[in-house]
Design a protein around this motif. Structure first.
Motif, PDB file in Angstrom:
ATOM      1  N   VAL A 130       6.979   5.675 -11.779  1.00 44.55           N
ATOM      2  CA  VAL A 130       7.019   5.499 -10.324  1.00 44.55           C
ATOM      3  C   VAL A 130       5.595   5.640  -9.794  1.00 44.55           C
ATOM      4  N   ALA A 131       5.076   4.568  -9.201  1.00 45.00           N
ATOM      5  CA  ALA A 131       3.682   4.526  -8.753  1.00 45.00           C
ATOM      6  C   ALA A 131       3.518   5.214  -7.402  1.00 45.00           C
ATOM      7  N   VAL A 132       3.783   6.540  -7.397  1.00 46.99           N
ATOM      8  CA  VAL A 132       3.680   7.294  -6.150  1.00 46.99           C
ATOM      9  C   VAL A 132       2.267   7.206  -5.578  1.00 46.99           C
ATOM     10  N   GLY A 133       1.268   7.342  -6.462  1.00 50.10           N
ATOM     11  CA  GLY A 133      -0.111   7.109  -6.037  1.00 50.10           C
ATOM     12  C   GLY A 133      -0.327   5.613  -5.896  1.00 50.10           C
ATOM     13  N   GLY A 134      -1.041   5.179  -4.878  1.00 48.27           N
ATOM     14  CA  GLY A 134      -1.246   3.745  -4.655  1.00 48.27           C
ATOM     15  C   GLY A 134      -0.160   3.176  -3.770  1.00 48.27           C
ATOM     16  N   GLU A 135       0.843   2.555  -4.370  1.00 40.78           N
ATOM     17  CA  GLU A 135       1.905   1.940  -3.575  1.00 40.78           C
ATOM     18  C   GLU A 135       2.562   2.956  -2.652  1.00 40.78           C
ATOM     19  N   GLY A 136       2.748   4.170  -3.146  1.00 45.79           N
ATOM     20  CA  GLY A 136       3.373   5.188  -2.311  1.00 45.79           C
ATOM     21  C   GLY A 136       2.454   5.750  -1.253  1.00 45.79           C
ATOM     22  N   THR A 137       1.352   6.370  -1.686  1.00 41.46           N
ATOM     23  CA  THR A 137       0.500   7.104  -0.753  1.00 41.46           C
ATOM     24  C   THR A 137      -0.254   6.189   0.202  1.00 41.46           C
ATOM     25  N   LEU A 138      -0.751   5.057  -0.290  1.00 43.53           N
ATOM     26  CA  LEU A 138      -1.481   4.154   0.595  1.00 43.53           C
ATOM     27  C   LEU A 138      -0.586   3.626   1.704  1.00 43.53           C
ATOM     28  N   THR A 139       0.641   3.264   1.345  1.00 39.44           N
ATOM     29  CA  THR A 139       1.577   2.741   2.339  1.00 39.44           C
ATOM     30  C   THR A 139       1.984   3.823   3.326  1.00 39.44           C
ATOM     31  N   ALA A 140       2.237   5.018   2.811  1.00 43.72           N
ATOM     32  CA  ALA A 140       2.631   6.122   3.699  1.00 43.72           C
ATOM     33  C   ALA A 140       1.546   6.420   4.721  1.00 43.72           C
ATOM     34  N   GLN A 141       0.293   6.390   4.298  1.00 46.68           N
ATOM     35  CA  GLN A 141      -0.812   6.641   5.217  1.00 46.68           C
ATOM     36  C   GLN A 141      -0.852   5.613   6.343  1.00 46.68           C
ATOM     37  N   GLU A 142      -0.634   4.346   5.999  1.00 44.57           N
ATOM     38  CA  GLU A 142      -0.663   3.293   7.021  1.00 44.57           C
ATOM     39  C   GLU A 142       0.533   3.404   7.963  1.00 44.57           C
ATOM     40  N   LEU A 143       1.685   3.734   7.430  1.00 51.29           N
ATOM     41  CA  LEU A 143       2.865   3.890   8.280  1.00 51.29           C
ATOM     42  C   LEU A 143       2.722   5.095   9.208  1.00 51.29           C
ATOM     43  N   ALA A 144       2.112   6.164   8.715  1.00 55.61           N
ATOM     44  CA  ALA A 144       1.870   7.326   9.567  1.00 55.61           C
ATOM     45  C   ALA A 144       0.959   6.954  10.727  1.00 55.61           C
ATOM     46  N   LYS A 145      -0.074   6.154  10.447  1.00 57.07           N
ATOM     47  CA  LYS A 145      -0.974   5.694  11.501  1.00 57.07           C
ATOM     48  C   LYS A 145      -0.240   4.826  12.515  1.00 57.07           C
ATOM     49  N   ALA A 146       0.756   4.089  12.044  1.00 55.55           N
ATOM     50  CA  ALA A 146       1.520   3.196  12.917  1.00 55.55           C
ATOM     51  C   ALA A 146       2.593   3.932  13.709  1.00 55.55           C
ATOM     52  N   GLY A 147       2.713   5.251  13.505  1.00 50.72           N
ATOM     53  CA  GLY A 147       3.633   6.044  14.310  1.00 50.72           C
ATOM     54  C   GLY A 147       4.996   6.286  13.705  1.00 50.72           C
ATOM     55  N   TYR A 148       5.122   6.162  12.389  1.00 49.94           N
ATOM     56  CA  TYR A 148       6.403   6.384  11.724  1.00 49.94           C
ATOM     57  C   TYR A 148       6.477   7.788  11.136  1.00 49.94           C
ATOM     58  N   ALA A 149       7.676   8.341  11.110  1.00 49.19           N
ATOM     59  CA  ALA A 149       7.963   9.528  10.308  1.00 49.19           C
ATOM     60  C   ALA A 149       8.229   9.036   8.898  1.00 49.19           C
ATOM     61  N   VAL A 150       7.419   9.460   7.936  1.00 50.03           N
ATOM     62  CA  VAL A 150       7.401   8.778   6.647  1.00 50.03           C
ATOM     63  C   VAL A 150       7.532   9.741   5.472  1.00 50.03           C
ATOM     64  N   ALA A 151       8.182   9.252   4.419  1.00 50.81           N
ATOM     65  CA  ALA A 151       8.293   9.985   3.162  1.00 50.81           C
ATOM     66  C   ALA A 151       8.270   8.976   2.018  1.00 50.81           C
ATOM     67  N   ILE A 152       7.895   9.466   0.826  1.00 46.48           N
ATOM     68  CA  ILE A 152       7.850   8.653  -0.394  1.00 46.48           C
ATOM     69  C   ILE A 152       8.904   9.192  -1.351  1.00 46.48           C
ATOM     70  N   LEU A 153       9.608   8.290  -2.030  1.00 49.37           N
ATOM     71  CA  LEU A 153      10.640   8.693  -2.976  1.00 49.37           C
ATOM     72  C   LEU A 153      10.129   8.658  -4.410  1.00 49.37           C
ATOM     73  N   ASN A 154      10.328   9.749  -5.122  1.00 53.09           N
ATOM     74  CA  ASN A 154      10.182   9.766  -6.579  1.00 53.09           C
ATOM     75  C   ASN A 154      11.587   9.777  -7.165  1.00 53.09           C
ATOM     76  N   TYR A 155      11.933   8.753  -7.926  1.00 54.78           N
ATOM     77  CA  TYR A 155      13.292   8.582  -8.438  1.00 54.78           C
ATOM     78  C   TYR A 155      13.290   8.560  -9.966  1.00 54.78           C
ATOM     79  N   ARG A 156      14.472   8.635 -10.545  1.00 53.02           N
ATOM     80  CA  ARG A 156      14.602   8.630 -12.004  1.00 53.02           C
ATOM     81  C   ARG A 156      14.452   7.214 -12.559  1.00 53.02           C
ATOM     82  N   VAL A 157      13.799   7.122 -13.695  1.00 51.42           N
ATOM     83  CA  VAL A 157      13.615   5.850 -14.386  1.00 51.42           C
ATOM     84  C   VAL A 157      14.098   6.017 -15.826  1.00 51.42           C
ATOM     85  N   ALA A 158      13.821   5.016 -16.676  1.00 51.84           N
ATOM     86  CA  ALA A 158      14.250   5.074 -18.077  1.00 51.84           C
ATOM     87  C   ALA A 158      13.798   6.393 -18.705  1.00 51.84           C
TER      88      ALA A 158
END
Length: 347
Positions: A130-158
């Motif tokens: 799960v690419a929490v760094g990059g896809e997760g954190t970069l997007t969360a930062q931009e959404l926070a700037k845009a005024g959203y209450a934001v969280a990133i999900l870490n989920y189970r994989v293989a």
């Protein structure tokens, strides 16, 4: 603070970073680097090595992840929320070990203010990490700037198989709605999925009733306290963004994602080809991809868009000449404006 002048071996001498780096920067990304290059400045790696999908080695992402590990632990602006347990352990920091204990929300705590819309970010990783760094954190930062209450999900994989990741997402959506209700947020949830995370979002959105029933059965049997807390909240996103998504499992498919999710269960190919199964009940959707994506064919995004239109669902498709795969917020590419275009579509 680490910089690209540091070496991998220097970064990993920090025991806390060594223990938790895999949460943001998967171990298989580190494994790409041969032993004889681990004492070279990290910036050199981007010149000498490539990621499996063809882009230069993620040297800056490695450094940013190492620094962010400490920031998450030391700053009061973030909170890790275990989803399958109601733990109040303030020292909890997830380890990417594939168990229910690793399933969590990285909550940008300071963004949860009354009146805001909610956004949940679901990174990709081929159902292998799960690419929490990059896809997760970069997007969360931009959404926070845009005024959203934001969280990133870490989920189970293989080696966890379908529908376990989908249950994790359903639980995350219910938990976000619980947080929203507690904080006075708008009951309006945007869920953004990348690559295989896009498939995860697409599939959970396609089968919300089925996934909800499986989730509640599991919770009622094994996690009764969590069950009582979130059982009455909806598992269905209000709005969905699918970013260079894996969609079809039969044609122009990303086979690794299918294998990792199903363990080669051929009986699931049709069901998990989401474009073949959408109905008019599907959430309003923004889908985008880059024409030069040579890992997940951009035809997946087009297939999904056409299927949504045929089902009478409000949808928009955006395609960009450059950006490749895994570009996240796509800074410096022709896709750089996708996030603003997506927010305009929904707002």
């Amino acid at each position: 603070m680490f910089t690209t002048e540091n070496t991998i071996n220097e970064i990993l001498t920090d025991e806390f970073v060594k223990a938790h780096l895999s949460f943001l920067f998967p171990d298989d990304f580190l494994a790409i680097v041969p032993d004889d290059m681990r004492d070279a400045p990290v910036k050199i790696l981007a010149e000498k090595l490539k990621m499996p999908w063809g882009i230069p080695y993620l040297s800056q992402d490695l450094v940013d992840s190492a620094n962010m590990i400490h920031e998450f632990m030391e700053s009061d602006a973030y909170e890790f929320v275990q989803l399958w347990d109601i733990s109040t352990d303030k020292d909890y920091f997830p380890v990417a070990d594939g168990t229910k204990d690793s399933v969590c929300l990285l909550k940008y705590k300071d963004t949860f203010n009354a009146g805001k819309h909610m956004a949940l970010v679901v990174p990709g990783g081929a159902y292998f990490n799960v690419a929490v760094g990059g896809e997760g954190t970069l997007t969360a930062q931009e959404l926070a700037k845009a005024g959203y209450a934001v969280a990133i999900l870490n989920y189970r994989v293989a080696p966890n198989r379908y529908p376990e990741p989908q249950k994790d997402l359903a639980l995350a959506i219910k938990t976000m709605r619980y947080f929203g209700n507690e904080a006075g947020l708008k009951d309006d949830l945007l869920v953004i999925g990348y690559s295989a995370g896009g498939h995860l979002v697409a599939s959970e959105s396609c089968y919300p009733k089925e996934i909800d029933e499986l989730l509640l059965e599991d919770l009622n049997k094994n996690h009764p306290m969590v069950y009582e807390k979130i059982k009455d909240f909806s598992v269905k996103a209000d709005k969905v963004c699918l970013s260079y998504p894996v969609i079809n499992c039969i044609s122009d498919n990303h086979e690794d994602s299918f294998v990792n999710l199903t363990g080669r269960d051929e009986s699931l190919r049709n069901k998990l080809s989401i474009d073949m199964n959408v109905t008019s009940e599907y959430p309003k959707t923004f889908v985008w991809a880059c024409d030069d994506d040579d890992l997940v064919p951009p035809s997946n995004a087009k297939r999904m868009y056409e299927a949504l239109l045929a089902a009478g669902v409000q949808a928009k498709l955006a395609t960009y000449p450059t950006g490749g795969h895994g570009c996240a917020t796509a800074e410096g590419t022709s896709a750089e404006g996708w996030l603003c275009e997506m927010l305009r579509f929904f707002e």
